[in-house]
Design an enzyme around this catalytic site. Structure first.
Site, PDB file in Angstrom:
ATOM      1  N   GLU A  18      29.959  58.700 -38.807  1.00  0.00           N
ATOM      2  CA  GLU A  18      28.914  59.705 -39.030  1.00  0.00           C
ATOM      3  C   GLU A  18      29.506  61.087 -39.279  1.00  0.00           C
ATOM      4  O   GLU A  18      28.780  62.067 -39.329  1.00  0.00           O
ATOM      5  CB  GLU A  18      27.910  59.726 -37.876  1.00  0.00           C
ATOM      6  CG  GLU A  18      28.497  59.915 -36.504  1.00  0.00           C
ATOM      7  CD  GLU A  18      27.427  59.937 -35.398  1.00  0.00           C
ATOM      8  OE1 GLU A  18      26.234  60.123 -35.697  1.00  0.00           O
ATOM      9  OE2 GLU A  18      27.824  59.785 -34.228  1.00  0.00           O
ATOM     10  N   ARG A  36      25.341  52.618 -27.497  1.00  0.00           N
ATOM     11  CA  ARG A  36      26.115  53.781 -27.905  1.00  0.00           C
ATOM     12  C   ARG A  36      26.312  54.664 -26.677  1.00  0.00           C
ATOM     13  O   ARG A  36      25.348  54.975 -25.985  1.00  0.00           O
ATOM     14  CB  ARG A  36      25.375  54.568 -28.976  1.00  0.00           C
ATOM     15  CG  ARG A  36      26.071  55.902 -29.254  1.00  0.00           C
ATOM     16  CD  ARG A  36      25.481  56.615 -30.402  1.00  0.00           C
ATOM     17  NE  ARG A  36      24.286  57.326 -30.043  1.00  0.00           N
ATOM     18  CZ  ARG A  36      23.552  58.002 -30.922  1.00  0.00           C
ATOM     19  NH1 ARG A  36      23.908  58.018 -32.195  1.00  0.00           N
ATOM     20  NH2 ARG A  36      22.466  58.644 -30.549  1.00  0.00           N
ATOM     21  N   ASN A  88      22.344  59.875 -40.579  1.00  0.00           N
ATOM     22  CA  ASN A  88      21.673  61.154 -40.252  1.00  0.00           C
ATOM     23  C   ASN A  88      22.705  62.265 -40.146  1.00  0.00           C
ATOM     24  O   ASN A  88      22.579  63.326 -40.751  1.00  0.00           O
ATOM     25  CB  ASN A  88      20.909  61.051 -38.932  1.00  0.00           C
ATOM     26  CG  ASN A  88      19.959  59.878 -38.906  1.00  0.00           C
ATOM     27  OD1 ASN A  88      19.521  59.420 -39.949  1.00  0.00           O
ATOM     28  ND2 ASN A  88      19.661  59.377 -37.723  1.00  0.00           N
ATOM     29  N   ASP A  89      23.723  62.012 -39.339  1.00  0.00           N
ATOM     30  CA  ASP A  89      24.757  63.030 -39.198  1.00  0.00           C
ATOM     31  C   ASP A  89      25.693  63.049 -40.396  1.00  0.00           C
ATOM     32  O   ASP A  89      26.101  64.111 -40.850  1.00  0.00           O
ATOM     33  CB  ASP A  89      25.545  62.814 -37.898  1.00  0.00           C
ATOM     34  CG  ASP A  89      24.785  63.381 -36.699  1.00  0.00           C
ATOM     35  OD1 ASP A  89      24.282  64.509 -36.812  1.00  0.00           O
ATOM     36  OD2 ASP A  89      24.677  62.682 -35.676  1.00  0.00           O
ATOM     37  N   CYS A 125      22.993  52.437 -39.142  1.00  0.00           N
ATOM     38  CA  CYS A 125      21.980  52.641 -38.096  1.00  0.00           C
ATOM     39  C   CYS A 125      21.260  53.970 -38.230  1.00  0.00           C
ATOM     40  O   CYS A 125      20.388  54.289 -37.440  1.00  0.00           O
ATOM     41  CB  CYS A 125      22.583  52.494 -36.709  1.00  0.00           C
ATOM     42  SG  CYS A 125      23.797  53.764 -36.324  1.00  0.00           S
ATOM     43  N   ARG A 180      20.274  69.055 -40.046  1.00  0.00           N
ATOM     44  CA  ARG A 180      19.194  68.078 -40.053  1.00  0.00           C
ATOM     45  C   ARG A 180      17.965  68.570 -39.283  1.00  0.00           C
ATOM     46  O   ARG A 180      16.886  68.001 -39.382  1.00  0.00           O
ATOM     47  CB  ARG A 180      19.670  66.723 -39.487  1.00  0.00           C
ATOM     48  CG  ARG A 180      20.058  66.769 -38.041  1.00  0.00           C
ATOM     49  CD  ARG A 180      20.809  65.515 -37.609  1.00  0.00           C
ATOM     50  NE  ARG A 180      19.948  64.487 -37.046  1.00  0.00           N
ATOM     51  CZ  ARG A 180      20.392  63.444 -36.358  1.00  0.00           C
ATOM     52  NH1 ARG A 180      21.698  63.263 -36.175  1.00  0.00           N
ATOM     53  NH2 ARG A 180      19.581  62.557 -35.877  1.00  0.00           N
ATOM     54  N   HIS A 205      15.318  64.178 -33.879  1.00  0.00           N
ATOM     55  CA  HIS A 205      15.138  63.064 -32.953  1.00  0.00           C
ATOM     56  C   HIS A 205      13.687  62.871 -32.555  1.00  0.00           C
ATOM     57  O   HIS A 205      13.273  61.776 -32.196  1.00  0.00           O
ATOM     58  CB  HIS A 205      16.058  63.202 -31.744  1.00  0.00           C
ATOM     59  CG  HIS A 205      17.460  62.806 -32.095  1.00  0.00           C
ATOM     60  ND1 HIS A 205      18.393  63.718 -32.518  1.00  0.00           N
ATOM     61  CD2 HIS A 205      18.037  61.592 -32.159  1.00  0.00           C
ATOM     62  CE1 HIS A 205      19.499  63.074 -32.809  1.00  0.00           C
ATOM     63  NE2 HIS A 205      19.319  61.788 -32.607  1.00  0.00           N
TER      64      HIS A 205
END
Ligand code: PEP
Ligand code: MG
Length: 542
Positions: free
Chosen positions: A430, A332, A453-454, A501, A464, A189
């Site tokens: 995800e 979210r 990403n996940d 996203c 990650r 992040h």
């Protein structure tokens, strides 16, 4: 002597400036019982005097450097040090609870800043940050650490061993030209935040961070992933030239503003922005976002010292909805947990936090937190086109449960006469479970947004956060790309739209692939919108 270091580039661009070594504010305030409260009261009043002297010097320096008007803030802070209510509250806590001065100052600071933050008046609300600043200053003195905030006006290149997301969000972004960290991976992040800020950043940079770096001239080459410390003059000249060229290139992209995201053969797709707070909203608007595709609402929590109230969240969501003027704002619900840790949640240590109590799992375990956030979102929906998105979904049952809670919240608000608009509800895909079940999930919701990403970390079983696994990490792994195709197909079969996203959505080498897969929306960090628009407009799918 010039030194060159190499890291992984997170965002392109060239930054030239002085280095500043990040100082971790690990001044964790502990509550300690004391016997001698008089001594604590003395410590408090002494610290106040020293803080006052610091502020006086700062004021004088600021008057010289930035003029009287801009310097006035330090006088406001001096006045706060004199505030009777504040001081009585600190004294009272020391005396009645028999505790250390640090704890009393920190508690009073927290209480007051929350009170200010909840005020209607804009001016008063902004004072919340000042209260925190002033109590932080007293704490720094009590700590025997003279470090104070607000003295450095020149934007710098920040170097740090590592930066947690909660630290990155609290950086004063307009004072940072670039950042360089030793730790970190491309999908952390921290990297995502750098991308959102649109500043050159390197992570996983092999170097040792020492005080000797402080103040040295440096260049960050966010294209090549290089950091030059004390660059030789020919390198400096060369990099200045490249910096100008980069700026011109970015200016050229600005000519794409106002144009459609339509391929040569007429397919239109939505290009939205990922944001974490209202400041990022400005970047979204500047870069012509068609909406907000991912508002990572957990950053509101990470920026707070305590649970943000319904009112605070409502104000932020309302401002976002209004700023986008009828364009979608997909909020979210909080995705706390894993790398996004918030002290006041008091989450227990977990062996595998990425697979632990995080995101929607926290919301379902602690429904009061969830409901507060849902109320704030529904209330904001009266001011624009708001949508809700739920993270880390794994089953149809879960979605039904969440929808039932959301519906209860909506009905409660309506029964109280509070306006709520129609709010679309979507889920992030995800987890591999959600990808596999996407045919059934599609019947339950209004849209899908694929969190690559996940999805990638869970599909490949590659953390990650762990830079040591970069050699194994293939973000374009066919297992991920096949799932994306399947998810989009399942969405369309049920008549809903599907977007991406995760960071992969911004990979311009895949834009054409995603278009061919039939993706309806890409939500990317603001700085990526125009480059992707350019590619879309040059693509012919026929
Ligand atoms: C994702 O997982 O792809 C995503 C967009 O969410 P986050 O990066 O915040 O986990
Ligand atoms: Mg995610």
């Amino acid at each position: 002597m010039m030194e060159i270091y190499h890291g992984k580039a997170v965002f392109g661009g060239i930054a030239i400036g002085r280095l500043s070594v990040y100082q971790r504010d690990d001044r964790q305030v502990k509550r300690k019982s004391v016997k001698d409260t008089a001594a604590e009261l003395d410590r408090f009043h002494n610290a106040r005097k020293i803080a006052d002297r610091q502020l006086k010097l700062l004021y004088e320096k600021a008057v010289r450097e930035v003029g009287e008007t801009n310097a006035a803030i330090f006088q406001v802070h001096q006045m706060m040090l004199e505030d009777d209510d504040f001081n009585e509250s600190v004294e009272n806590i020391i005396k009645t609870q028999k505790v250390n001065a640090e704890y009393a100052v920190a508690s009073t600071g927290d209480n007051y800043s929350q009170i200010f933050a909840a005020m209607e008046d804009d001016y008063m609300r902004e004072r919340a940050a000042d209260v925190r600043d002033v109590s932080g200053r007293i704490l720094a003195v009590l700590d025997g650490n003279g470090r104070t905030t607000g003295e450095n006006n020149e934007p710098v290149i920040l170097v740090a061993d590592d930066l947690a997301p909660s630290e990155t969000v609290q950086l004063e972004k307009d004072k940072i030209l670039a950042f360089v960290t030793v730790q970190g991976s491309l999908n952390s992040h921290t990297a995502i935040l750098a991308r959102t800020m649109g500043i050159p950043a390197l992570i996983g940079t092999k170097m040792s961070i020492g005080r000797d770096l402080e103040g040295k001239l440096a260049i960050v080459d966010g294209f090549a992933g290089s950091l030059y410390v004390e660059p030789e003059s020919d390198i400096l000249v060369e990099m200045e030239k490249r910096q100008r060229a980069d700026k011109e290139q970015k200016a050229l992209l600005q000519t794409l503003k106002g144009l459609n995201n339509v391929t040569r053969d007429g397919k239109h797709i939505e290009l939205y922005a990922n944001i974490g707070n209202l400041k990022d909203m400005a970047l979204a608007l500047q870069n012509d976002a068609g909406g907000i595709g991912l508002f990572r609402s957990e950053f509101i929590y990470l920026e707070s010292q305590n649970y943000p109230t319904e009112e605070e969240q409502f104000r932020i969501f309302k401002a976002a909805a209004e700023a986008m003027g009828g364009r979608r704002v997909i909020i979210r619900t909080l995705d706390i947990g894993a790398d996004k840790q918030c002290d006041y949640f008091h989450l227990e240590h977990e062996e595998n936090p990425a697979m632990g109590l995080r995101a929607i799992r926290i919301c379902l375990t602690r429904p009061d937190i969830f409901r507060t956030q849902l109320r704030a979102i529904y209330r904001a929906s009266a001011y624009g086109r708001v949508a809700i998105m739920y993270p880390m979904i794994i089953s149809v049952e879960e979605v039904r449960l969440i929808k039932a809670i959301a519906e209860e919240v909506r009905k409660e608000l309506i029964s109280k006469g509070i306006a709520c608009d129609n709010v679309e509800q979507g889920i992030m895909i995800e987890t591999p479970a959600a990808a596999v079940m996407s045919d059934e999930l599609a019947k339950e919701v209004d849209f899908f947004s694929i969190g690559t990403n996940d999805l990638t970390q869970y599909t490949l079983a590659i953390d990650r956060q762990n830079p040591k696994l970069d050699a194994f990490y293939d973000e374009k792994h066919p297992a991920v790309l096949r799932q994306i195709q399947k998810i989009i197909d399942n969405a369309h079969a049920a008549g809903i739209w599907a977007g991406i996203c995760g960071e992969l959505g911004a990979d311009t080498s895949l834009t054409e692939t995603f278009l061919a897969m039939g993706v309806d929306e890409l939500s990317v960090s603001p700085g990526h919108i125009l480059p992707i628009r350019k590619i879309i407009r040059e693509t012919d799918l026929s």
